[in-house]
Every structure is written in C-alpha cells, then in structure tokens.
Design a protein around this motif. Sequence first.
Motif, PDB file in Angstrom:
ATOM      1  N   GLY A   1      17.430  33.164  10.034  1.00 59.25           N
ATOM      2  CA  GLY A   1      17.786  32.667   8.713  1.00 59.25           C
ATOM      3  C   GLY A   1      16.844  31.578   8.244  1.00 59.25           C
ATOM      4  N   GLU A   2      17.230  30.926   7.165  1.00 56.09           N
ATOM      5  CA  GLU A   2      16.415  29.875   6.557  1.00 56.09           C
ATOM      6  C   GLU A   2      16.684  28.526   7.216  1.00 56.09           C
ATOM      7  N   VAL A   3      15.613  27.820   7.560  1.00 53.44           N
ATOM      8  CA  VAL A   3      15.756  26.479   8.135  1.00 53.44           C
ATOM      9  C   VAL A   3      16.086  25.513   7.006  1.00 53.44           C
ATOM     10  N   GLY A   4      17.200  24.825   7.137  1.00 55.60           N
ATOM     11  CA  GLY A   4      17.614  23.868   6.122  1.00 55.60           C
ATOM     12  C   GLY A   4      17.464  22.431   6.569  1.00 55.60           C
ATOM     13  N   TYR A   5      17.453  22.202   7.885  1.00 54.27           N
ATOM     14  CA  TYR A   5      17.433  20.832   8.404  1.00 54.27           C
ATOM     15  C   TYR A   5      16.560  20.759   9.646  1.00 54.27           C
ATOM     16  N   ILE A   6      15.833  19.659   9.777  1.00 53.32           N
ATOM     17  CA  ILE A   6      15.090  19.354  10.984  1.00 53.32           C
ATOM     18  C   ILE A   6      15.585  17.996  11.455  1.00 53.32           C
ATOM     19  N   VAL A   7      16.064  17.934  12.698  1.00 56.89           N
ATOM     20  CA  VAL A   7      16.523  16.677  13.283  1.00 56.89           C
ATOM     21  C   VAL A   7      15.541  16.319  14.384  1.00 56.89           C
ATOM     22  N   ALA A   8      14.777  15.262  14.161  1.00 55.78           N
ATOM     23  CA  ALA A   8      13.775  14.812  15.123  1.00 55.78           C
ATOM     24  C   ALA A   8      14.147  13.407  15.570  1.00 55.78           C
ATOM     25  N   PRO A   9      14.942  13.306  16.655  1.00 51.72           N
ATOM     26  CA  PRO A   9      15.476  12.000  17.036  1.00 51.72           C
ATOM     27  C   PRO A   9      14.471  11.017  17.606  1.00 51.72           C
ATOM     28  N   GLY A  10      13.274  11.430  17.946  1.00 54.35           N
ATOM     29  CA  GLY A  10      12.290  10.504  18.483  1.00 54.35           C
ATOM     30  C   GLY A  10      10.893  10.897  18.063  1.00 54.35           C
ATOM     31  N   SER A  11       9.927  10.060  18.402  1.00 52.81           N
ATOM     32  CA  SER A  11       8.554  10.293  17.956  1.00 52.81           C
ATOM     33  C   SER A  11       7.754  11.177  18.902  1.00 52.81           C
ATOM     34  N   PHE A  12       8.333  11.638  20.024  1.00 52.44           N
ATOM     35  CA  PHE A  12       7.560  12.445  20.969  1.00 52.44           C
ATOM     36  C   PHE A  12       7.628  13.934  20.672  1.00 52.44           C
ATOM     37  N   HIS A  13       8.308  14.322  19.618  1.00 51.65           N
ATOM     38  CA  HIS A  13       8.450  15.751  19.326  1.00 51.65           C
ATOM     39  C   HIS A  13       7.100  16.358  18.975  1.00 51.65           C
ATOM     40  N   HIS A  14       6.880  17.540  19.375  1.00 55.69           N
ATOM     41  CA  HIS A  14       5.564  18.154  19.501  1.00 55.69           C
ATOM     42  C   HIS A  14       5.067  18.831  18.267  1.00 55.69           C
ATOM     43  N   PRO A  15       3.853  18.572  17.928  1.00 57.68           N
ATOM     44  CA  PRO A  15       3.423  17.236  17.537  1.00 57.68           C
ATOM     45  C   PRO A  15       3.902  16.957  16.108  1.00 57.68           C
ATOM     46  N   LEU A  16       3.973  15.714  15.764  1.00 56.85           N
ATOM     47  CA  LEU A  16       4.503  15.325  14.453  1.00 56.85           C
ATOM     48  C   LEU A  16       3.707  15.940  13.308  1.00 56.85           C
ATOM     49  N   GLU A  17       2.391  16.071  13.493  1.00 57.80           N
ATOM     50  CA  GLU A  17       1.566  16.662  12.440  1.00 57.80           C
ATOM     51  C   GLU A  17       2.028  18.085  12.113  1.00 57.80           C
TER      52      GLU A  17
ATOM     53  N   THR B   1      11.428  18.511  30.975  1.00 60.82           N
ATOM     54  CA  THR B   1      11.675  19.647  30.099  1.00 60.82           C
ATOM     55  C   THR B   1      12.516  19.199  28.918  1.00 60.82           C
ATOM     56  N   GLY B   2      12.028  19.476  27.719  1.00 57.52           N
ATOM     57  CA  GLY B   2      12.791  19.228  26.505  1.00 57.52           C
ATOM     58  C   GLY B   2      13.470  20.517  26.078  1.00 57.52           C
ATOM     59  N   ARG B   3      14.334  20.403  25.098  1.00 60.06           N
ATOM     60  CA  ARG B   3      15.018  21.593  24.616  1.00 60.06           C
ATOM     61  C   ARG B   3      15.235  21.476  23.119  1.00 60.06           C
ATOM     62  N   MET B   4      14.653  22.420  22.382  1.00 58.60           N
ATOM     63  CA  MET B   4      14.967  22.525  20.972  1.00 58.60           C
ATOM     64  C   MET B   4      16.258  23.332  20.865  1.00 58.60           C
ATOM     65  N   THR B   5      17.132  22.888  19.991  1.00 53.65           N
ATOM     66  CA  THR B   5      18.366  23.623  19.740  1.00 53.65           C
ATOM     67  C   THR B   5      18.357  24.073  18.287  1.00 53.65           C
ATOM     68  N   VAL B   6      18.658  25.338  18.071  1.00 51.23           N
ATOM     69  CA  VAL B   6      18.784  25.897  16.734  1.00 51.23           C
ATOM     70  C   VAL B   6      20.269  26.158  16.509  1.00 51.23           C
ATOM     71  N   ILE B   7      20.800  25.552  15.452  1.00 50.63           N
ATOM     72  CA  ILE B   7      22.237  25.625  15.175  1.00 50.63           C
ATOM     73  C   ILE B   7      22.440  26.209  13.790  1.00 50.63           C
ATOM     74  N   ARG B   8      23.409  27.114  13.667  1.00 57.40           N
ATOM     75  CA  ARG B   8      23.769  27.647  12.348  1.00 57.40           C
ATOM     76  C   ARG B   8      25.131  27.058  11.972  1.00 57.40           C
ATOM     77  N   PRO B   9      25.146  25.987  11.147  1.00 64.12           N
ATOM     78  CA  PRO B   9      26.421  25.421  10.699  1.00 64.12           C
ATOM     79  C   PRO B   9      27.072  26.321   9.644  1.00 64.12           C
ATOM     80  N   ALA B  10      28.232  25.926   9.180  1.00 62.40           N
ATOM     81  CA  ALA B  10      29.028  26.745   8.254  1.00 62.40           C
ATOM     82  C   ALA B  10      28.291  27.073   6.956  1.00 62.40           C
ATOM     83  N   ASN B  11      27.361  26.197   6.517  1.00 64.05           N
ATOM     84  CA  ASN B  11      26.664  26.472   5.256  1.00 64.05           C
ATOM     85  C   ASN B  11      25.583  27.543   5.397  1.00 64.05           C
TER      86      ASN B  11
END
Length: 112
Positions: A59-75, A26-36
Amino acid sequence: MELQEYIPNQIWTCKYPVHYAGCDFTGRMTVIRPANGYLMLHSPCQIDADLKQAIQALGEVGYIVAPGSFHHPLENILSWDFQRIIVSHGDLIEHDARDVARQAWAKPLSGE
C-alpha cells in the motif's frame, strides 16, 4: 533484506545490520498498517528496489517514524516521497515534512 509478515495483513518486519557507536547489532524496520490504511514505516532501513517493491505492494506509505539519527542513511530517507513524518522528538509533521526532517537531522547530516 526482505519483509517478514508478523501479523497477517497488519504488521511486517525487516531485520537489518546496524553499526553505531562502535557496536554492531541488528535493527528492525517495522511496517504497520493502521486503521486508516496508510502504511507506517518505523525505524527505516536501507530500502533497495526489491524491498521498495514489496512495500509498495502492501500500500501507500503515509508515515515514517525515525526515532533516532542512526537510521540508514538519513539522506535516503529525505529522497523518499512522503508527506508526513514523526521525527525523534515525537511530533507528527503533516506539512513540509521533508524540510522539517532536513532541519531536525541537520547535525547528523553534516557529519559532526
């Protein structure tokens, strides 16, 4: 898949199945709202219409952090509307992020 609030108005998670290197987990996507105020998606998963609507309601997505190549799917990630991305090597890309991500993921996208 649905978002679960972890810390009110700051952090949400979404569990998703992953099959990688012959293993299921099981993977887990985390959505974080930083100070900005821009949302950061860490370890993105498949985002269907309902999940997309839930994220957009936050809110508006400002950043995507994809630490590896297995994230679903890259396309699918490359089809999202984003200006900034942090790819697996750790650099914050603030301009031409989609092109940089496409280059960084060239090998996994080729199926080699």
